[in-house]
Design a protein around this motif. Structure first.
Motif, PDB file in Angstrom:
ATOM      1  N   VAL A  72       0.705  -1.108   0.188  1.00 55.14           N
ATOM      2  CA  VAL A  72      -0.065  -0.055  -0.005  1.00 55.14           C
ATOM      3  C   VAL A  72       1.017   1.341  -0.276  1.00 55.14           C
ATOM      4  N   CYS A 125      -9.977   2.471  -0.352  1.00 55.30           N
ATOM      5  CA  CYS A 125      -9.651   3.368  -1.637  1.00 55.30           C
ATOM      6  C   CYS A 125      -7.867   3.110  -1.492  1.00 55.30           C
ATOM      7  N   VAL A 126      -7.238   2.336  -2.298  1.00 54.25           N
ATOM      8  CA  VAL A 126      -5.777   1.967  -2.188  1.00 54.25           C
ATOM      9  C   VAL A 126      -5.003   2.371  -3.347  1.00 54.25           C
ATOM     10  N   PRO A 184      -1.822   1.228  -4.978  1.00 55.39           N
ATOM     11  CA  PRO A 184      -0.816   0.210  -4.714  1.00 55.39           C
ATOM     12  C   PRO A 184       0.486   0.774  -5.046  1.00 55.39           C
ATOM     13  N   THR A 186      -0.288  -5.590  -6.658  1.00 58.67           N
ATOM     14  CA  THR A 186      -1.947  -5.573  -6.637  1.00 58.67           C
ATOM     15  C   THR A 186      -2.487  -6.233  -5.506  1.00 58.67           C
ATOM     16  N   LEU A 229      -9.096  -0.026  -6.212  1.00 58.85           N
ATOM     17  CA  LEU A 229      -7.478   0.121  -6.497  1.00 58.85           C
ATOM     18  C   LEU A 229      -7.664   1.414  -7.461  1.00 58.85           C
TER      19      LEU A 229
END
Length: 542
Positions: free
Chosen positions: A463, A483-484, A486, A491, A517
């Motif tokens: 993250v 809501c990330v 990366p 992934t 993502l």
């Protein structure tokens, strides 16, 4: 008509802060003029057009002030300013201070209806707006809506391009003969600037600050991060028109006699290049901006005094990586337009291993005293007890503008500000911010703090950045979505993120149930992560 701006802090306290040196007890333009006289050729502003020294900047500010006065702007008038971070924005700040007018800056990119609301509720008499910025013709839009603002005397168009019908030209006003101009000398405790807070209200909150609260209270915050032998050079990655950006003209220039390094918009590569080329002592931004900069190709950077990050929570992993890459202390700033400020300082302070929240340092009474309010409304709790953060001190604003209901809700009779933030003091007197009262996600009747979950997810190795938000659900009312952003080449899946939260000891009822993502977190015009936009994206993703 400009709303009455009453000071909700007892006058005796204001005078006590002046007496003990917490306030310079001068208006902003007088402070700036003293800096110009002390070092007339020192560089004041560096922007995309080049450099301006203090003498050049003063000459332009006086010309604009004289031009605005001829256009009908008077002492005590509110004047909106919707400009990108540039010399024009600084000139406008100083010109309005010299007139004794009240600046109402708000970032470019804000919609015309929001601008209309701000100008109307504040009773603005004039507005200075960009002719065009990134495809938006701010000045033209405001000129078209002028009929809805009967108190507005003038719209001033700034920047290249044709001046729209019904607008004055900033370039022409800057050529006004200021030989006979005499600056106004407003009282140091009178209103100088209105800060706009995104907040959680239906419309943006407007908060009035005095000359003393800006140069004194906010100035003391920056002074605590300035070693005695350092000449201040501040690179602002956040807009000068934001609450964070109010430490620009009023503090960096007028209070400390420093240099402003400005970008008209944030881009990570441009920010890093500005650091290498202009060698600032302090860089001011938000954590999301720094994470984006950390993802750029690594190249050597000059030594900084401090990287000052506010606007959203700073997780330990970002802080540690930024300290290594930028080679300087990373200051975790907790503050808001509403009148609260606390930071971790230049000396490294360990983040508490146990307990809720993110450590933001010890309150500085020269800026604001901070206490924790219990649910019953009493101030002062035992260490470890969570409650609402309340603040009062030299930085405390006068009042909310055009919103008596907000003054009743968030201000006490003796001048304290209720922030709406949840916090707790540790045993050593350090403040930890737990989250927002209104950001709580209610899932099936149970409360979840997005800030708590974000803090734990940020430590996952895949993250880079994260923001959690509630999304509507017909069964549970709301569910939590993560809501990330990366890290490159990663992934992460929802299952492994939840397993990470299990390992961190977070209750399973607080785990996110949806994962979105994204390449980057969207930012508001003020430079903060745009929670509303992400909430909509997460809801649409299903």
């Amino acid at each position: 008509m400009t709303p009455q701006l009453h000071d909700l802090v007892p006058a005796a306290l204001r005078r006590a802060w002046a007496a003990d040196g917490s306030y310079p007890d001068l208006d902003l333009y007088a402070l700036f003029r003293a800096r110009r006289m002390a070092d007339p050729h020192r560089t004041a502003v560096i922007d995309t057009k080049g450099k301006l020294c203090y003498t050049q900047l003063d000459r332009k500010a006086r010309s604009l002030a004289a031009g605005l006065r001829a256009a009908g702007v008077c002492a005590g008038d509110v004047v909106g300013v919707q400009l990108p971070s540039s010399r024009d924005a600084v000139i406008a700040d100083l010109a309005l201070a010299a007139l004794g007018a009240i600046a109402l800056p708000f970032p470019v990119g804000r919609g015309s209806r929001e601008a209309l609301s701000l100008l109307g509720r504040s009773g603005a008499r004039a507005v200075i707006a960009a002719t065009e910025h990134r495809g938006i013709e701010h000045a033209r839009e405001l000129a078209v809506m002028r009929g809805e603002l009967p108190g507005l005397r003038a719209v001033v168009a700034a920047g290249p391009g044709e001046v729209p019908d019904g607008c004055l030209s900033l370039a022409e006003l800057l050529r006004t003969d200021a030989t006979d101009f005499t600056p106004d000398r407003p009282a140091p405790d009178s209103a100088a600037r209105i800060l706009v807070s995104s907040g959680t209200e239906a419309e943006p909150k407007m908060v009035a600050y005095s000359h003393n609260a800006l140069a004194g209270g906010r100035g003391n915050f920056l002074a605590s991060l300035l070693p005695s032998d350092t000449e201040l050079r501040c690179l602002f990655l956040v807009p000068l028109a934001s609450a964070f950006g109010s430490s620009g003209t009023a503090v960096t220039l007028a209070r400390h006699g420093g240099t402003l390094v400005l970008l008209d918009r944030f881009a990570p590569a441009d920010a890093l290049e500005a650091i290498r080329r202009h060698r600032p002592t302090h860089v001011l931004g938000v954590p999301t901006m720094v994470r984006m900069m950390l993802d750029q190709p690594a190249e050597p950077l000059p030594e900084l005094t401090a990287l000052v990050l506010g606007g959203s929570p700073l997780d330990p992993s970002t802080r540690e990586e930024a300290e290594r890459v930028f080679g300087c202390p990373v200051v975790n700033l907790y503050g808001s337009a509403d009148g609260v400020n606390c930071h971790t300082g230049l000396e490294a302070e360990p983040t508490p291993a146990d307990g809720p929240g993110i450590a933001v340092g010890r309150p500085d009474p020269a800026v604001t005293d901070i206490r924790i309010a219990t649910p019953g409304g009493e101030f002062g709790t035992t260490p470890g007890e969570i409650g609402e953060i309340v603040a009062r001190g030299p930085m405390t604003p006068l009042c909310y503008v055009g919103a008596p209901e907000l003054n009743q809700r968030y201000r006490t009779a003796d001048g304290w500000v209720r922030t709406g933030d949840l916090g707790v003091f540790d045993a050593d007197g350090g403040l930890c911010v737990v989250g927002r009262l209104k950001d709580i996600v209610i899932r099936g009747g149970a409360n979840i703090s997005p800030a708590e979950v974000e803090g734990e997810l940020s430590s996952h190795p895949d993250v880079r950045d994260v923001l959690c938000t509630g999304v509507p659900d017909p069964l549970m009312g709301e569910r939590l979505a993560a809501c990330v952003v990366p890290r490159a080449g990663r992934t992460p899946a929802l299952e492994e993120l939840c397993a990470h939260l299990d390992a961190r000891g977070l209750e399973r009822r607080k785990h996110p149930e949806r994962l979105l993502l994204v390449e980057a977190l969207p930012l508001t015009p003020a430079g903060k992560p745009d929670r509303a936009a992400l909430r909509q994206l997460a809801a649409e993703a299903g």
